[in-house]
Design an enzyme around this catalytic site. Structure first.
Site, PDB file in Angstrom:
ATOM      1  N   SER A  14      31.825 -10.147 -14.729  1.00 30.49           N
ATOM      2  CA  SER A  14      31.439 -11.402 -14.064  1.00 30.49           C
ATOM      3  C   SER A  14      29.936 -11.636 -14.191  1.00 30.49           C
ATOM      4  O   SER A  14      29.489 -12.784 -14.255  1.00 30.49           O
ATOM      5  CB  SER A  14      31.888 -11.412 -12.596  1.00 30.49           C
ATOM      6  OG  SER A  14      31.159 -10.480 -11.844  1.00 30.49           O
ATOM      7  N   HIS A 110      22.133  -2.977  -9.600  1.00 30.72           N
ATOM      8  CA  HIS A 110      22.747  -2.078  -8.612  1.00 30.72           C
ATOM      9  C   HIS A 110      23.068  -2.861  -7.340  1.00 30.72           C
ATOM     10  O   HIS A 110      22.199  -3.565  -6.817  1.00 30.72           O
ATOM     11  CB  HIS A 110      21.796  -0.909  -8.315  1.00 30.72           C
ATOM     12  CG  HIS A 110      22.417   0.101  -7.422  1.00 30.72           C
ATOM     13  ND1 HIS A 110      23.362   1.009  -7.873  1.00 30.72           N
ATOM     14  CD2 HIS A 110      22.281   0.331  -6.090  1.00 30.72           C
ATOM     15  CE1 HIS A 110      23.755   1.754  -6.856  1.00 30.72           C
ATOM     16  NE2 HIS A 110      23.121   1.358  -5.764  1.00 30.72           N
TER      17      HIS A 110
HETATM   18  C1  GRF Z   1      28.403  -5.130 -10.092  1.00 27.28           C
HETATM   19  O1  GRF Z   1      28.626  -5.103  -8.713  1.00 27.28           O
HETATM   20  C2  GRF Z   1      27.204  -4.285 -10.447  1.00 27.28           C
HETATM   21  O2  GRF Z   1      26.220  -4.274  -9.453  1.00 27.28           O
HETATM   22  C3  GRF Z   1      27.808  -2.924 -10.583  1.00 27.28           C
HETATM   23  O3  GRF Z   1      29.067  -3.145 -11.169  1.00 27.28           O
HETATM   24  C4  GRF Z   1      29.522  -4.461 -10.847  1.00 27.28           C
HETATM   25  C5  GRF Z   1      29.872  -5.160 -12.136  1.00 27.28           C
HETATM   26  O4  GRF Z   1      30.646  -6.275 -11.975  1.00 27.28           O
HETATM   27  N1  GRF Z   1      26.930  -2.043 -11.316  1.00 27.28           N
HETATM   28  P1  GRF Z   1      31.018  -7.175 -13.242  1.00 27.28           P
HETATM   29  O5  GRF Z   1      31.723  -6.303 -14.271  1.00 27.28           O
HETATM   30  O6  GRF Z   1      29.760  -7.796 -13.787  1.00 27.28           O
HETATM   31  O7  GRF Z   1      31.960  -8.216 -12.675  1.00 27.28           O
END
Ligand code: GRF
Length: 205
Positions: A14, A110
C-alpha cells in the site's frame, strides 16, 4: 530530473501504491525503476505491474544465504539505475552489499516513533503498552536494525475508543502521506546526513 528509486516490498504494497499515486498526480518528482519483492506472491507486485513498473520476485531459497541475496538485490538496483532504495514493508534484512552500494541512501518506514517500539510488531506493541501517542518514522537504514538516522516522524494519537485495527488504519494513512513527502524532499536535494550522523533538512527554495 526525477529521483530514480528502487522499492523493496514483501506484502500488500500500500505504501508502494501511495508513491505510485503521488508520482502520477505530479506531486512527487520520482521514477520507480524497479520493484523487488522478497515473496513471489506479494500483492505489491500486481500493483507495480499494473503501473507498468519492472518487477523482480525473489524466492525463499534465495534468502538461504543473506549475503548472496543482498548481492543479487544490490546488482538489480544498480543495474536499474536507482539512486535511492525505498523499503516499503520489506520484511527481510538489508545488509552490506546493499548498504555499501547505497550509503545513506536506503530508506525505511517504521510504524512507530523510533527509538520506541522497534521490531516487526510495532503497532501492536505500542497498542498493548497503552501509550497514548505513537506514530510513524522514516529513517535511513544502516547495519543496526531500526536505528539509522531519522528523516521524519509523525505522531498518531491512540484514542480511548481505538482498537488495534483502527490504530493500524490511522498509522497506514499517515505512512501513505509521509513517505512520498520525504521522497519529494530528497528529490529536491534538501536532505543530507551530517557528520553528526543526524539528518538535516534544508528549507524549500
Ligand atoms: C507498513 O506498516 C510499514 O511501516 C511496515 O510494513 C507495512 C507495509 O505495508 N514496515 P504495505 O506493504 O506498504 O501495505
Amino acid at each position: 530530473m526525477a529521483l530514480k528509486i528502487g522499492v523493496l516490498i514483501s506484502g500488500s504494497g500500500s505504501n508502494l501504491q501511495a508513491i505510485i499515486d503521488e508520482i502520477e498526480a505530479g506531486r512527487l518528482d520520482a521514477e520507480i525503476r524497479v520493484v523487488i519483492s522478497s515473496r513471489p506472491d506479494a500483492y505489491g507486485l500486481v500493483r507495480a505491474q499494473e503501473a507498468g513498473i519492472q518487477t523482480v520476485a525473489l524466492s525463499k531459497d534465495v534468502y538461504a544465504d543473506y549475503e548472496t541475496a543482498n548481492e543479487a538485490i544490490a546488482t538489480e538496483l544498480v543495474h536499474a539505475g536507482c539512486e535511492y532504495v525505498v523499503m516499503a514493508g520489506y520484511m527481510r534484512m538489508v545488509t552490506d552489499p546493499i548498504l555499501m552500494a547505497f550509503p545513506d541512501r536506503v530508506l525505511n518506514l517504521h510504524p512507530a516513533l523510533l527509538p520506541s517500539f522497534k521490531g516487526a510488531h510495532a503497532i501492536c506493541d505500542a497498542y498493548e503498552a497503552g501509550v497514548k501517542m505513537t506514530g510513524v518514522t522514516v529513517h535511513f537504514a544502516n547495519a543496526e536494525y531500526d536505528k539509522g538516522p531519522i528523516v521524519a516522524q509523525r505522531a498518531v494519537e491512540i484514542a480511548e475508543d481505538d482498537t488495534l485495527d483502527s490504530l493500524e488504519e490511522k498509522i497506514h494513512a499517515v505512512e501513505h502521506q509521509v513517505y512520498p513527502e520525504v521522497l519529494q524532499m530528497i528529490a529536491e536535494g534538501r536532505v543530507t546526513v551530517g557528520d553528526d550522523r543526524k539528518v538535516h533538512i534544508a528549507p524549500r527554495g
